[in-house]
Design an enzyme around this catalytic site. Structure first.
Site, PDB file in Angstrom:
ATOM      1  N   VAL A   1      -4.045   0.021  -5.332  1.00 36.70           N
ATOM      2  CA  VAL A   1      -4.453  -1.368  -5.141  1.00 36.70           C
ATOM      3  C   VAL A   1      -5.887  -1.599  -5.612  1.00 36.70           C
ATOM      4  O   VAL A   1      -6.180  -2.533  -6.364  1.00 36.70           O
ATOM      5  CB  VAL A   1      -4.294  -1.753  -3.638  1.00 36.70           C
ATOM      6  CG1 VAL A   1      -4.982  -3.064  -3.325  1.00 36.70           C
ATOM      7  CG2 VAL A   1      -2.817  -1.840  -3.285  1.00 36.70           C
TER       8      VAL A   1
ATOM      9  N   ASP B   1     -15.194   5.199  -3.572  1.00 38.33           N
ATOM     10  CA  ASP B   1     -14.096   5.944  -2.942  1.00 38.33           C
ATOM     11  C   ASP B   1     -14.699   7.181  -2.277  1.00 38.33           C
ATOM     12  O   ASP B   1     -15.630   7.784  -2.825  1.00 38.33           O
ATOM     13  CB  ASP B   1     -13.056   6.363  -3.998  1.00 38.33           C
ATOM     14  CG  ASP B   1     -11.700   6.663  -3.370  1.00 38.33           C
ATOM     15  OD1 ASP B   1     -10.752   5.877  -3.579  1.00 38.33           O
ATOM     16  OD2 ASP B   1     -11.604   7.670  -2.638  1.00 38.33           O
TER      17      ASP B   1
ATOM     18  N   CYS C   1       4.874   1.686   1.788  1.00 36.96           N
ATOM     19  CA  CYS C   1       4.822   0.274   2.197  1.00 36.96           C
ATOM     20  C   CYS C   1       6.064  -0.104   2.990  1.00 36.96           C
ATOM     21  O   CYS C   1       6.001  -0.222   4.214  1.00 36.96           O
ATOM     22  CB  CYS C   1       4.699  -0.620   0.973  1.00 36.96           C
ATOM     23  SG  CYS C   1       3.105  -0.464   0.172  1.00 36.96           S
TER      24      CYS C   1
ATOM     25  N   THR D   1      -3.033   2.594   4.756  1.00 36.82           N
ATOM     26  CA  THR D   1      -2.631   2.324   6.147  1.00 36.82           C
ATOM     27  C   THR D   1      -1.284   3.012   6.406  1.00 36.82           C
ATOM     28  O   THR D   1      -0.241   2.346   6.448  1.00 36.82           O
ATOM     29  CB  THR D   1      -2.526   0.798   6.413  1.00 36.82           C
ATOM     30  OG1 THR D   1      -1.825   0.184   5.317  1.00 36.82           O
ATOM     31  CG2 THR D   1      -3.874   0.148   6.560  1.00 36.82           C
TER      32      THR D   1
ATOM     33  N   THR E   1      -2.537  -3.420   4.092  1.00 41.20           N
ATOM     34  CA  THR E   1      -1.498  -4.017   4.943  1.00 41.20           C
ATOM     35  C   THR E   1      -1.697  -3.552   6.382  1.00 41.20           C
ATOM     36  O   THR E   1      -1.816  -2.347   6.640  1.00 41.20           O
ATOM     37  CB  THR E   1      -0.099  -3.563   4.462  1.00 41.20           C
ATOM     38  OG1 THR E   1      -0.024  -3.794   3.061  1.00 41.20           O
ATOM     39  CG2 THR E   1       0.998  -4.323   5.172  1.00 41.20           C
TER      40      THR E   1
HETATM   41  N1  LIG Z   1       0.456   0.777  -3.651  1.00 40.63           N
HETATM   42  C1  LIG Z   1       1.095  -0.372  -3.496  1.00 40.63           C
HETATM   43  O1  LIG Z   1       2.061  -0.650  -4.183  1.00 40.63           O
HETATM   44  C2  LIG Z   1       0.629  -1.382  -2.487  1.00 40.63           C
HETATM   45  C3  LIG Z   1       1.030  -2.710  -2.643  1.00 40.63           C
HETATM   46  C4  LIG Z   1       0.601  -3.655  -1.734  1.00 40.63           C
HETATM   47  C5  LIG Z   1      -0.192  -3.265  -0.655  1.00 40.63           C
HETATM   48  N2  LIG Z   1      -0.553  -1.958  -0.506  1.00 40.63           N
HETATM   49  C6  LIG Z   1      -1.414  -1.620   0.626  1.00 40.63           C
HETATM   50  O2  LIG Z   1      -2.734  -1.472   0.123  1.00 40.63           O
HETATM   51  C7  LIG Z   1      -3.434  -0.444   0.835  1.00 40.63           C
HETATM   52  C8  LIG Z   1      -3.911   0.625  -0.133  1.00 40.63           C
HETATM   53  O3  LIG Z   1      -2.801   1.215  -0.748  1.00 40.63           O
HETATM   54  P1  LIG Z   1      -2.909   2.142  -2.038  1.00 40.63           P
HETATM   55  O4  LIG Z   1      -1.524   2.385  -2.488  1.00 40.63           O
HETATM   56  O5  LIG Z   1      -3.899   1.607  -2.978  1.00 40.63           O
HETATM   57  O6  LIG Z   1      -3.485   3.482  -1.389  1.00 40.63           O
HETATM   58  P2  LIG Z   1      -4.032   4.762  -2.199  1.00 40.63           P
HETATM   59  O7  LIG Z   1      -3.824   5.907  -1.284  1.00 40.63           O
HETATM   60  O8  LIG Z   1      -3.478   4.789  -3.568  1.00 40.63           O
HETATM   61  O9  LIG Z   1      -5.585   4.479  -2.342  1.00 40.63           O
HETATM   62  C9  LIG Z   1      -6.448   4.379  -1.271  1.00 40.63           C
HETATM   63  C10 LIG Z   1      -7.801   4.948  -1.687  1.00 40.63           C
HETATM   64  O10 LIG Z   1      -8.705   4.762  -0.601  1.00 40.63           O
HETATM   65  C11 LIG Z   1      -9.550   5.890  -0.523  1.00 40.63           C
HETATM   66  N3  LIG Z   1     -10.156   5.912   0.806  1.00 40.63           N
HETATM   67  C12 LIG Z   1      -9.635   6.309   1.970  1.00 40.63           C
HETATM   68  N4  LIG Z   1     -10.506   6.123   2.955  1.00 40.63           N
HETATM   69  C13 LIG Z   1     -11.627   5.582   2.408  1.00 40.63           C
HETATM   70  C14 LIG Z   1     -12.876   5.170   2.904  1.00 40.63           C
HETATM   71  N5  LIG Z   1     -13.152   5.254   4.183  1.00 40.63           N
HETATM   72  N6  LIG Z   1     -13.784   4.693   2.040  1.00 40.63           N
HETATM   73  C15 LIG Z   1     -13.514   4.607   0.725  1.00 40.63           C
HETATM   74  N7  LIG Z   1     -12.343   4.985   0.189  1.00 40.63           N
HETATM   75  C16 LIG Z   1     -11.411   5.450   1.026  1.00 40.63           C
HETATM   76  C17 LIG Z   1      -8.638   7.052  -0.856  1.00 40.63           C
HETATM   77  O11 LIG Z   1      -9.377   8.167  -1.294  1.00 40.63           O
HETATM   78  C18 LIG Z   1      -7.772   6.441  -1.963  1.00 40.63           C
HETATM   79  O12 LIG Z   1      -8.327   6.669  -3.245  1.00 40.63           O
HETATM   80  C19 LIG Z   1      -2.467   0.057   1.879  1.00 40.63           C
HETATM   81  O13 LIG Z   1      -2.647  -0.659   3.062  1.00 40.63           O
HETATM   82  C20 LIG Z   1      -1.115  -0.293   1.287  1.00 40.63           C
HETATM   83  O14 LIG Z   1      -0.121  -0.441   2.276  1.00 40.63           O
HETATM   84  C21 LIG Z   1      -0.180  -1.022  -1.412  1.00 40.63           C
END
Ligand SMILES: NC(=O)c1ccc[n+]([C@@H]2O[C@H](COP(=O)([O-])OP(=O)(O)OC[C@H]3O[C@@H](n4cnc5c(N)ncnc54)[C@H](O)[C@@H]3O)[C@@H](O)[C@H]2O)c1
Length: 422
Positions: free
Chosen positions: A11, A29, A256, A79, A117
């Site tokens: 995201v 990150d 998700c 999350t 989310t």
């Molecule tokens: N991937 C999807 O398709 C998608 C779509 C819609 C919503 N979401 C929601 O978006 C959110 C993120 O999902 P994602 O798929 O991008 O996750 P991801 O795991 O791909 O990326 C999250 C990033 O956050 C970093 N991180 C963790 N803790 C941190 C902190 N304290 N400070 C800075 N960086 C930190 C991690 O190292 C990682 O690189 C989630 O809540 C997910 O449910 C995801």
């Protein structure tokens, strides 16, 4: 306007790149490895090619000391749920603390936006108090908070940031203007929700609805398999009615759809409403689909007079969904684990899956390329990657022995080619 995107995953990264075109943006990150990779122009999510990355001028860091003096912080951290299925809010809490510390003493009246989310109420209950505590600033006086859920669909998909409606919400009206300006630079389609809780609820129910609808299709698919009619044929016929909704049966993995219902059920328990019969109703069925597939695989292997213990299986595709390199919570990798000790050999092949830490366990069984001289007792086409769709089905069938036990789970090819599909 200076913007900081926190959490550079599926995201956060595309968001960072989109905003970089118009604003002064920094990505943060906590993972040094991810920052190192990005600084070497490698996007592990596969959303932006290395070639494109080289052309983009972007700034990323893993140093908290570099997070001061931004006007807006957009938080995109994971999350997930714990093993007991309760929400794991540790990333949300940790990032709130990081932002709180970063805005301490700020006179910029920064806006913090959460994109992850969560359950309705989480921003107000968890994030805002932590930010207030560590920043010593007061909400709506010295900083503002917004919630804008992400709805992208990573992989080759027509639903991208620039053509998807973006819901925005904020703790206070004037800060909404800032959010509108930011998000309008990405998409023309902005929807302002009444408040933060409404926006949080809107996101989480999208995925609950999807989980339930897929579960219904999965249950129907199990019935139709038993009575020997083709699910796709039934759905095609039913879809001729004007108000029939199109969903497909399938494996629900990832982080998700299979996770978000637990965020809502956590809230319902918390507020003392234990009659949430529907929210988790799809989970059990969707979790059962692995077993359904394996049972049918074993049944057909035995029917052909083969010994399970001697059979060799090939699985094509193991990411959690099509055209996306993400292998987190992949149901196919679970199927692999379930099969591993029951059959002689299981090979895995996926042309786009990313080389993730999670794959170490499977390393010995992952094929770099297909060897068409090899013959398997059963071949399972598990993910509808474009790569497989473009492949000649005869080539896939040539990987099967004479029994031609080809499982086309998603019905990629004509039904005459496979012995089983959902
Ligand atoms: N991937 C999807 O398709 C998608 C779509 C819609 C919503 N979401 C929601 O978006 C959110 C993120 O999902 P994602 O798929 O991008 O996750 P991801 O795991 O791909 O990326 C999250 C990033 O956050 C970093 N991180 C963790 N803790 C941190 C902190 N304290 N400070 C800075 N960086 C930190 C991690 O190292 C990682 O690189 C989630 O809540 C997910 O449910 C995801």
């Amino acid at each position: 306007m200076k913007i900081c995107v926190i959490g550079l995953g599926y995201v956060g990264l595309p968001l960072l790149f989109s905003l970089t075109k118009k604003f002064n943006v920094t990505g943060f990150d906590i993972s040094k490895k991810k920052i190192d990779q990005l600084q070497n122009n490698a996007d592990y999510t596969g959303e932006v090619s290395n070639k494109k990355l080289k052309k983009i001028n972007f700034n990323v860091t893993n140093k908290k000391s570099e997070l001061k003096n931004f006007d807006v912080y957009i938080v995109c951290v994971p999350t997930p749920v714990f093993k007991n299925k309760n929400p794991n809010l540790n990333f949300i809490k940790q990032s709130s603390k990081i932002v709180g510390n970063a805005i301490k003493g700020s006179k910029l009246k920064p806006v913090i936006v959460l994109e992850s989310t969560v359950y309705p109420g989480c921003s107000e209950e968890i994030c805002i108090p932590i930010i207030e505590k560590y920043s010593n600033l007061k909400l709506n006086k010295e900083f503002y908070f917004g919630y804008s859920p992400e709805r992208i669909n990573p992989g080759i998909s027509k639903h991208k940031l620039n053509n998807t409606t973006k819901i925005i919400s904020s703790s206070e009206k004037t800060s909404l203007k800032k959010l509108k300006k930011i998000y309008r630079s990405i998409t023309k389609k902005i929807y302002v929700a009444q408040n933060i809780k409404t926006a949080e609820a809107a996101k989480v129910i999208e995925n609950i609805q999807r989980d339930l609808n897929i579960a219904l299709m999965n249950e129907l698919s199990m019935i139709f398999n038993r009575i020997d009619i083709n699910t796709k044929d039934v759905l095609k016929a039913a879809a001729t009615k004007w108000n029939f909704s199109n969903y497909e049966p399938g494996l629900v993995g990832g982080h998700c759809i299979g996770v978000d219902p637990y965020y809502m059920s956590y809230l319902t328990k918390k507020i003392g409403l234990n009659k949430n019969n529907m929210i988790l109703a799809g989970r059990k069925t969707n979790e059962y689909m692995n077993n359904f597939i394996i049972k049918n695989l074993f049944r057909l292997i035995r029917l052909k007079g083969m010994k399970l213990k001697k059979s060799k299986i090939l699985i094509l595709g193991y990411t959690f969904k099509e055209n996306c390199n993400d292998v987190r919570n992949s149901k196919i990798l679970e199927i692999f684990k379930q099969l591993k000790n029951k059959v002689d050999k299981v090979d895995l092949f996926d042309p786009i899956a990313r080389n993730d830490q999670e794959l170490i366990y499977f390393k010995k069984n992952i094929l770099r390329k297909l060897d068409y001289k090899k013959k398997y007792n059963a071949v399972i086409l598990a993910v509808k990657h474009d790569y497989f769709i473009k492949m000649n089905v005869k080539k896939i069938l040539s990987l099967c022995d004479n029994n031609k036990l080809f499982f086309d789970l998603k019905g990629v090819f004509d039904k005459s080619y496979s012995v089983f599909r959902l």
